[in-house]
Design a protein around this motif. Sequence first.
Motif, mmCIF file in Angstrom:
data_model
loop_
_atom_site.group_PDB
_atom_site.id
_atom_site.type_symbol
_atom_site.label_atom_id
_atom_site.label_comp_id
_atom_site.label_asym_id
_atom_site.label_seq_id
_atom_site.Cartn_x
_atom_site.Cartn_y
_atom_site.Cartn_z
ATOM 1 N N ARG A 135 3.716 -13.956 10.488
ATOM 2 C CA ARG A 135 3.216 -14.597 11.708
ATOM 3 C C ARG A 135 4.337 -15.079 12.623
ATOM 4 O O ARG A 135 4.100 -15.381 13.804
ATOM 5 C CB ARG A 135 2.330 -15.776 11.340
ATOM 6 C CG ARG A 135 1.017 -15.394 10.682
ATOM 7 C CD ARG A 135 0.363 -16.597 10.049
ATOM 8 N NE ARG A 135 -0.938 -16.283 9.458
ATOM 9 C CZ ARG A 135 -1.519 -17.010 8.510
ATOM 10 N NH1 ARG A 135 -0.909 -18.101 8.037
ATOM 11 N NH2 ARG A 135 -2.688 -16.656 8.025
ATOM 12 N N ARG B 108 2.962 -9.139 11.831
ATOM 13 C CA ARG B 108 1.509 -9.035 11.643
ATOM 14 C C ARG B 108 0.881 -8.002 12.564
ATOM 15 O O ARG B 108 -0.288 -7.626 12.388
ATOM 16 C CB ARG B 108 0.857 -10.395 11.868
ATOM 17 C CG ARG B 108 0.959 -10.893 13.290
ATOM 18 C CD ARG B 108 0.313 -12.249 13.449
ATOM 19 N NE ARG B 108 0.432 -12.736 14.812
ATOM 20 C CZ ARG B 108 -0.020 -13.917 15.223
ATOM 21 N NH1 ARG B 108 -0.608 -14.724 14.346
ATOM 22 N NH2 ARG B 108 0.122 -14.303 16.476
ATOM 23 N N SER B 109 1.631 -7.550 13.552
ATOM 24 C CA SER B 109 1.095 -6.527 14.448
ATOM 25 C C SER B 109 1.164 -5.139 13.838
ATOM 26 O O SER B 109 0.639 -4.179 14.417
ATOM 27 C CB SER B 109 1.867 -6.538 15.781
ATOM 28 O OG SER B 109 3.224 -6.166 15.579
ATOM 29 N N HIS B 110 1.822 -5.023 12.680
ATOM 30 C CA HIS B 110 1.959 -3.727 12.013
ATOM 31 C C HIS B 110 0.946 -3.620 10.871
ATOM 32 O O HIS B 110 0.954 -4.441 9.939
ATOM 33 C CB HIS B 110 3.374 -3.556 11.467
ATOM 34 C CG HIS B 110 4.430 -3.563 12.533
ATOM 35 N ND1 HIS B 110 4.684 -2.473 13.336
ATOM 36 C CD2 HIS B 110 5.266 -4.553 12.942
ATOM 37 C CE1 HIS B 110 5.651 -2.775 14.186
ATOM 38 N NE2 HIS B 110 6.024 -4.033 13.972
ATOM 39 N N GLN B 111 0.100 -2.623 10.949
ATOM 40 C CA GLN B 111 -0.961 -2.473 9.964
ATOM 41 C C GLN B 111 -0.408 -2.268 8.558
ATOM 42 O O GLN B 111 -0.996 -2.754 7.573
ATOM 43 C CB GLN B 111 -1.859 -1.296 10.340
ATOM 44 C CG GLN B 111 -3.128 -1.211 9.509
ATOM 45 C CD GLN B 111 -4.014 -0.066 9.956
ATOM 46 O OE1 GLN B 111 -3.628 1.093 9.854
ATOM 47 N NE2 GLN B 111 -5.202 -0.393 10.461
ATOM 48 N N ALA B 112 0.714 -1.585 8.441
ATOM 49 C CA ALA B 112 1.307 -1.368 7.119
ATOM 50 C C ALA B 112 1.624 -2.696 6.437
ATOM 51 O O ALA B 112 1.444 -2.848 5.225
ATOM 52 C CB ALA B 112 2.581 -0.526 7.240
ATOM 53 N N THR C 88 0.137 -5.755 7.201
ATOM 54 C CA THR C 88 -1.088 -6.501 6.918
ATOM 55 C C THR C 88 -1.847 -5.911 5.732
ATOM 56 O O THR C 88 -2.475 -6.647 4.958
ATOM 57 C CB THR C 88 -1.998 -6.556 8.156
ATOM 58 O OG1 THR C 88 -2.352 -5.217 8.554
ATOM 59 C CG2 THR C 88 -1.296 -7.264 9.301
ATOM 60 N N HIS C 89 -1.789 -4.611 5.571
ATOM 61 C CA HIS C 89 -2.453 -3.991 4.422
ATOM 62 C C HIS C 89 -1.776 -4.406 3.115
ATOM 63 O O HIS C 89 -2.443 -4.625 2.102
ATOM 64 C CB HIS C 89 -2.458 -2.472 4.566
ATOM 65 C CG HIS C 89 -3.511 -1.977 5.499
ATOM 66 N ND1 HIS C 89 -3.838 -0.641 5.637
ATOM 67 C CD2 HIS C 89 -4.340 -2.637 6.349
ATOM 68 C CE1 HIS C 89 -4.809 -0.506 6.516
ATOM 69 N NE2 HIS C 89 -5.120 -1.699 6.974
ATOM 70 N N ARG C 90 -0.459 -4.492 3.139
ATOM 71 C CA ARG C 90 0.231 -4.944 1.933
ATOM 72 C C ARG C 90 -0.156 -6.376 1.592
ATOM 73 O O ARG C 90 -0.349 -6.717 0.417
ATOM 74 C CB ARG C 90 1.750 -4.836 2.113
ATOM 75 C CG ARG C 90 2.294 -3.434 1.949
ATOM 76 C CD ARG C 90 3.784 -3.444 1.660
ATOM 77 N NE ARG C 90 4.565 -3.969 2.769
ATOM 78 C CZ ARG C 90 5.061 -3.225 3.748
ATOM 79 N NH1 ARG C 90 4.840 -1.914 3.761
ATOM 80 N NH2 ARG C 90 5.789 -3.767 4.707
ATOM 81 N N ALA D 120 -2.929 -7.856 2.400
ATOM 82 C CA ALA D 120 -4.309 -7.830 1.906
ATOM 83 C C ALA D 120 -4.324 -7.450 0.432
ATOM 84 O O ALA D 120 -5.087 -8.018 -0.368
ATOM 85 C CB ALA D 120 -5.137 -6.834 2.719
ATOM 86 N N THR E 200 7.960 -6.922 2.299
ATOM 87 C CA THR E 200 7.598 -7.654 3.514
ATOM 88 C C THR E 200 8.823 -8.284 4.162
ATOM 89 O O THR E 200 8.970 -8.275 5.388
ATOM 90 C CB THR E 200 6.549 -8.734 3.184
ATOM 91 O OG1 THR E 200 5.386 -8.111 2.626
ATOM 92 C CG2 THR E 200 6.156 -9.512 4.429
#
Length: 379
Positions: A266, A276-280, A282-284, A286, A337
């Motif tokens: 964030r 957080r704007s990168h889906q890769a 956020t998926h990690r 999650a 991350t």
Amino acid sequence: MQLDWSAADRSAHAAARSFGATLAPDIEARDRTGTFDHSAWAALAERGFLGSFAPENLGGGGHDFLRTVYLHEGLARGLDDAGLLLAAHAHLFGCLPILLGATPAQQERWVPGLAAGTHTYALAITEAATGSDAFAMTTRAERQGDRYVLHGEKVWVSNGPVADRILVFARTAEGAPMSSLSCFLVHGDQDGVTRHPDVPRLGMRTCAVGPVSFDGVEVPLDHCVGREGAGAQLFLSAMEHERIGIMTAALGSMDRLLHRCLRHARAPREPRAPLRSHQAVTHRLAALRMELETSRLVLYQAAWRISTGRRAPTEAAISKLQVSEAHLRAALIAIRTFGGAGLVEGTGIERAYRDATCGLMYSGTSDIQRNTIAGMMGI
């Protein structure tokens, strides 16, 4: 399974977390030198964490196993010292043979010192030649008149180099393990006991772990925990509790890693967009959340089963396997991350990965847990 924590439970959990956060401010320096924090140990004892489910009349907290697990997860969420937690859990959960099998007279003599932390306990089972096949142990205790004489060596004993009270499993007869093994309480400073130095290793460096040798150690008859020949059953029962309780440290670490990753993702990165704007990314994260919540449910189901008076060999093995391996996956997610910064000493991220790796070994390796699970299914 119902986990309806009362307001008092939630308050105690939060207090344990806050208390844990006050300990180990110098963890990075002590991790580099492999130094145990004696002052933090004393603080844990003072707050009752070294005797959480020991009976109140013997100086313990009197909590049931489920509440003990809940409180220790809170402690582990705040306390970023995996070695100190391993030492505390080896002391409390590893020495369950006393709480499960010792006579009332033995408990009156031994439990107050355990609960107060005035004595440091260790559980000595593993041997170099037999490894995970614990029941193939060769350490022997021969009865000679009014005492036993103990010969053998144990390895990978958590607290072993510093323990002044050691629970030793040894062979007292030939034949099947369920009737030929016994458990003994031995003083660490007795003649014939050698507590070897701490073994340098990958992680959990702030817990003293090493071999303990027994060369003709004389053990009084009344230091046999429970009855002679009952050691194997005591061991199996104790392992059910230990494999669940000791994994609270992994839950706390996973929760802490998740929140560190969330803050990092964030954070603004001018002129670039936040992670957080990168889906890769956020998926990690999650996936990390899924690892944590799945592990928590598995662990608490096992703890609840024991607290209702039932055996939980399968549930304990599943808990140890799931939580330890999820912890390692979570630590790797944290490194990915943080990127290169996660590899740098002093950040706590690379240390978490090293500590998590050790979790695959102690209290039974992952393969041993799989063997147990398969065996309980009859295959």
